[in-house]
Design a protein around this motif. Structure first.
Motif, PDB file in Angstrom:
ATOM      1  N   LEU A 210      -7.134   1.483   1.820  1.00  0.00           N
ATOM      2  CA  LEU A 210      -7.683   1.354   0.622  1.00  0.00           C
ATOM      3  C   LEU A 210      -6.847   0.369   0.534  1.00  0.00           C
ATOM      4  CD1 LEU A 210      -8.699   3.795  -1.796  1.00  0.00           C
ATOM      5  CD2 LEU A 210      -9.853   2.039  -0.201  1.00  0.00           C
ATOM      6  N   PRO A 211      -7.524  -0.980  -0.191  1.00  0.00           N
ATOM      7  CA  PRO A 211      -6.256  -2.411  -0.972  1.00  0.00           C
ATOM      8  C   PRO A 211      -5.134  -1.700  -1.691  1.00  0.00           C
ATOM      9  CG  PRO A 211      -8.428  -2.561  -0.806  1.00  0.00           C
ATOM     10  CD  PRO A 211      -8.664  -2.144  -0.490  1.00  0.00           C
ATOM     11  N   GLU A 212      -4.421  -2.239  -2.186  1.00  0.00           N
ATOM     12  CA  GLU A 212      -3.044  -2.161  -3.122  1.00  0.00           C
ATOM     13  C   GLU A 212      -3.971  -1.734  -3.974  1.00  0.00           C
ATOM     14  OE1 GLU A 212      -0.781  -5.072  -3.734  1.00  0.00           O
ATOM     15  OE2 GLU A 212       0.367  -4.267  -5.352  1.00  0.00           O
ATOM     16  N   THR A 213      -4.746  -2.744  -4.714  1.00  0.00           N
ATOM     17  CA  THR A 213      -5.157  -3.245  -5.724  1.00  0.00           C
ATOM     18  C   THR A 213      -6.067  -1.613  -6.189  1.00  0.00           C
ATOM     19  OG1 THR A 213      -6.573  -4.743  -4.406  1.00  0.00           O
ATOM     20  CG2 THR A 213      -5.383  -5.768  -6.132  1.00  0.00           C
ATOM     21  N   GLN A 214      -6.638  -1.303  -5.167  1.00  0.00           N
ATOM     22  CA  GLN A 214      -7.839  -0.291  -5.630  1.00  0.00           C
ATOM     23  C   GLN A 214      -6.701   1.384  -5.823  1.00  0.00           C
ATOM     24  OE1 GLN A 214     -11.620  -0.228  -5.284  1.00  0.00           O
ATOM     25  NE2 GLN A 214     -10.250   0.227  -7.223  1.00  0.00           N
ATOM     26  N   LEU A 215      -6.010   1.021  -5.236  1.00  0.00           N
ATOM     27  CA  LEU A 215      -5.505   2.753  -5.590  1.00  0.00           C
ATOM     28  C   LEU A 215      -4.362   2.399  -6.636  1.00  0.00           C
ATOM     29  CD1 LEU A 215      -3.111   2.459  -1.884  1.00  0.00           C
ATOM     30  CD2 LEU A 215      -4.567   4.060  -2.470  1.00  0.00           C
ATOM     31  N   ARG A 216      -3.807   1.125  -6.875  1.00  0.00           N
ATOM     32  CA  ARG A 216      -3.692   0.557  -8.450  1.00  0.00           C
ATOM     33  C   ARG A 216      -4.816   1.151  -8.912  1.00  0.00           C
ATOM     34  NH1 ARG A 216       0.273  -3.343 -10.285  1.00  0.00           N
ATOM     35  NH2 ARG A 216       1.485  -3.272  -8.043  1.00  0.00           N
ATOM     36  N   GLU A 217      -5.826   0.486  -9.382  1.00  0.00           N
ATOM     37  CA  GLU A 217      -6.613   0.316 -10.246  1.00  0.00           C
ATOM     38  C   GLU A 217      -7.145   2.685 -10.145  1.00  0.00           C
ATOM     39  OE1 GLU A 217      -8.423  -1.396 -12.266  1.00  0.00           O
ATOM     40  OE2 GLU A 217     -10.239   0.048 -12.833  1.00  0.00           O
TER      41      GLU A 217
ATOM     42  N   VAL B  23       0.564  -1.388  -0.001  1.00  0.00           N
ATOM     43  CA  VAL B  23      -0.115   0.027  -0.301  1.00  0.00           C
ATOM     44  C   VAL B  23       0.899   1.378   0.326  1.00  0.00           C
ATOM     45  CG1 VAL B  23      -1.723   1.282   1.144  1.00  0.00           C
ATOM     46  CG2 VAL B  23      -1.906  -1.261   0.622  1.00  0.00           C
ATOM     47  N   ARG B  24       2.092   1.335   0.880  1.00  0.00           N
ATOM     48  CA  ARG B  24       2.830   2.222   0.912  1.00  0.00           C
ATOM     49  C   ARG B  24       3.725   2.989  -0.370  1.00  0.00           C
ATOM     50  NH1 ARG B  24       8.268   2.105   4.406  1.00  0.00           N
ATOM     51  NH2 ARG B  24       8.786   3.893   2.850  1.00  0.00           N
ATOM     52  N   SER B  25       4.007   2.110  -1.462  1.00  0.00           N
ATOM     53  CA  SER B  25       4.682   1.519  -2.018  1.00  0.00           C
ATOM     54  C   SER B  25       3.121   2.926  -3.561  1.00  0.00           C
ATOM     55  CB  SER B  25       4.864   0.433  -2.957  1.00  0.00           C
ATOM     56  OG  SER B  25       5.388   0.531  -4.673  1.00  0.00           O
ATOM     57  N   GLU B  26       2.135   1.391  -3.545  1.00  0.00           N
ATOM     58  CA  GLU B  26       1.281   2.199  -4.471  1.00  0.00           C
ATOM     59  C   GLU B  26       1.052   3.621  -4.385  1.00  0.00           C
ATOM     60  OE1 GLU B  26      -0.234   1.960  -7.945  1.00  0.00           O
ATOM     61  OE2 GLU B  26       0.433  -0.095  -7.273  1.00  0.00           O
ATOM     62  N   LEU B  27       1.091   4.124  -2.547  1.00  0.00           N
ATOM     63  CA  LEU B  27       0.228   5.511  -2.877  1.00  0.00           C
ATOM     64  C   LEU B  27       1.195   6.764  -2.925  1.00  0.00           C
ATOM     65  CD1 LEU B  27      -2.304   6.616  -0.759  1.00  0.00           C
ATOM     66  CD2 LEU B  27      -1.193   6.144   1.446  1.00  0.00           C
ATOM     67  N   ALA B  28       2.314   5.771  -2.871  1.00  0.00           N
ATOM     68  CA  ALA B  28       3.932   6.914  -2.717  1.00  0.00           C
ATOM     69  C   ALA B  28       3.824   7.585  -4.554  1.00  0.00           C
ATOM     70  CB  ALA B  28       5.131   6.452  -3.210  1.00  0.00           C
TER      71      ALA B  28
END
Lengths: 395, 69
Positions: free
Chosen positions: A29-36, A5-10
């Protein structure tokens, strides 16, 4: 917040031009949602003014000799938007006449999915120069986004050119396709892999998140190779890792790594005095095992615990809600971890012993053979009073 | 209300609402903040592009020339 999540959020914050602490609620939020969200908003930005981008791309195509000069004039963002609209071979020819440091600036605004073909046409030495320029700019999120789109030959050239392992770790943290991490790590000679781990554990380098991210995402063999090396460091180093994991709430990431260590290292880590002295760490560990569905990995570790730690674990486990006890018991049933479970239960207050035995009884259902086994093992662990109270009887 | 806000955001991002289903755990206000961040990124891009085109007068001439042709 997990490392993923930290990586995706950055990367999302970089795309939205936000500072590091903005929109903190996104952390839940889950990582997949942030990526979407990132992918969708990237497509939105590329679609915005797309008519203009296509017209400019046609011009760049027609006046390709002028294109590098125009690229400097219009700035990296607009150039990045146009690049995807130029045929890949032509775009590569134009890029070769732009200095790599400027292409590194453009890359921050590119979507690698749109430049997949272009990347294949660019010479590997040039990509190495761009990678070094990205490091110079400390733009690791952009590096991470592009790693998955480089072929092995180019990737190897980049790995060879970047002589500071800390920089490789920082870029790895932001890799989009973490399932490629094992392959990338294997491309490093063993001596460099060892250096990566030792460097990250050195308190002079704040790289614990980065090394944990690598360890959490590589395959079992690499988890064991690199994890064992980390675990073999002295107690002070391990204590620092534990303190960081506890503070940042990263047990969900770290536990599968501990579960992959050799038995010798697992036993040593599981019985470190620092753990029995800090029941709150064990509590976090148990809660993370439940939250991340890691009981099957944690229960064998529990089997390695010695006396002071078993007592602490029993105290913590006795606080688990009913639903969590059921999930743990399911894992016990699947992995046949009865001995561990009874060994822990017997250290609990009587009422809690009954709760656990009741869950086991419910789990067994009408399986007479299992009931008989449970009863025999429970008695062997001195739990007859609880089995009697719950009515667990052999048919 | 939250579902409506997710639908609105999905429409803005041109995505099916189900692809943003995890956002239902957020409040209306938080969803509005996400929309505002996307709007801000979009408007930053427009502003940067306009400034770039202002500066790049030869490019404007080329664009104009193409339009006349």
């Amino acid at each position: 917040m997990s490392l993923a999540v930290r990586s995706e959020l950055a990367k999302l914050r970089q795309q939205w031009h936000l500072d590091d602490q903005a929109l903190p609620f996104l952390e839940q939020l889950p990582e997949t949602q942030l990526r979407e969200l990132r992918t969708a908003s990237s497509e939105l930005l590329f679609a915005q003014n797309s008519v203009l981008f296509r017209r400019l791309a046609k011009l760049a195509n027609r006046f390709s000799l002028l294109a590098p000069w125009l690229a400097k004039m219009i700035g990296p963002l607009l150039t990045a938007r146009i690049v995807g609209e130029i045929p890949a071979r032509n775009a590569a020819r134009i890029a070769a006449r732009v200095e790599p440091a400027y292409v590194a600036q453009i890359a921050a605004f590119l979507d690698p999915r749109r430049t997949r073909d272009l990347i294949q046409f660019i010479h590997k030495d040039y990509i190495v120069e761009v990678a070094l320029a990205l490091i110079e700019r400390r733009d690791y999120p952009t590096m991470g986004r592009f790693v998955s789109y480089l072929n092995d030959e180019v990737l190897q050239a980049v790995l060879d050119a970047v002589d500071d392992e800390a920089e490789l770790l920082r870029a790895a943290f932001f890799m989009d396709s973490k399932n490629r991490l094992s392959h990338v790590v294997r491309m490093l000679p063993q001596a460099r892999r060892r250096k990566v781990v030792l460097l990250a554990l050195d308190e002079k380098h704040p790289l614990l998140d980065e090394i944990m991210c690598v360890l959490a995402n590589v395959n079992f063999a690499l988890k064991r190779e690199l994890g064992d090396l980390a675990a073999a460091q002295d107690d002070a180093v391990i204590a620092r890792v534990i303190a960081h994991t506890q503070q940042a709430g990263l047990w969900g990431d770290l536990m599968p790594v501990v579960a992959s260590l050799s038995q010798t290292q697992q036993k040593r880590i599981a019985n470190l005095p620092i753990l029995s002295q800090q029941p709150e760490v064990i509590e976090s560990l148990v809660l993370a095992a439940d939250q991340h569905n890691l009981w099957l990995q944690v229960l064998p570790l529990a089997g390695m615990l010695e006396e002071p730690m078993l007592q602490v674990l029993a105290q913590v486990a006795a606080q688990l809600p009913h639903a969590a006890i059921e999930r743990a018991a399911q894992a016990v049933l699947i992995g046949e971890y009865w001995e561990v479970m009874f060994d822990v239960i017997r250290r609990m207050p009587f009422a809690k012993q009954c709760d656990f035995v009741q869950v086991l009884k419910d789990l067994s259902g009408s399986d007479a053979l299992l009931d008989a086994r449970l009863l025999a093992r429970a008695k062997a662990h001195g739990l007859q009073r609880a089995t009697d109270a719950v009515g667990l009887i052999a048919a | 209300m939250v579902d409506q806000a997710v639908d609105r955001l999905a429409a803005r991002l041109r995505r099916p609402a189900r692809s943003l289903s995890s956002l239902s755990s957020l409040s209306d206000e938080q969803l509005e903040q996400i929309e505002a961040a996307i709007d801000a990124a979009s408007s930053t891009q427009s502003k940067t592009i306009n400034e770039a085109l202002q500066k790049a007068w030869p490019l404007r001439l080329l664009l104009l020339g193409r339009a006349i042709q």
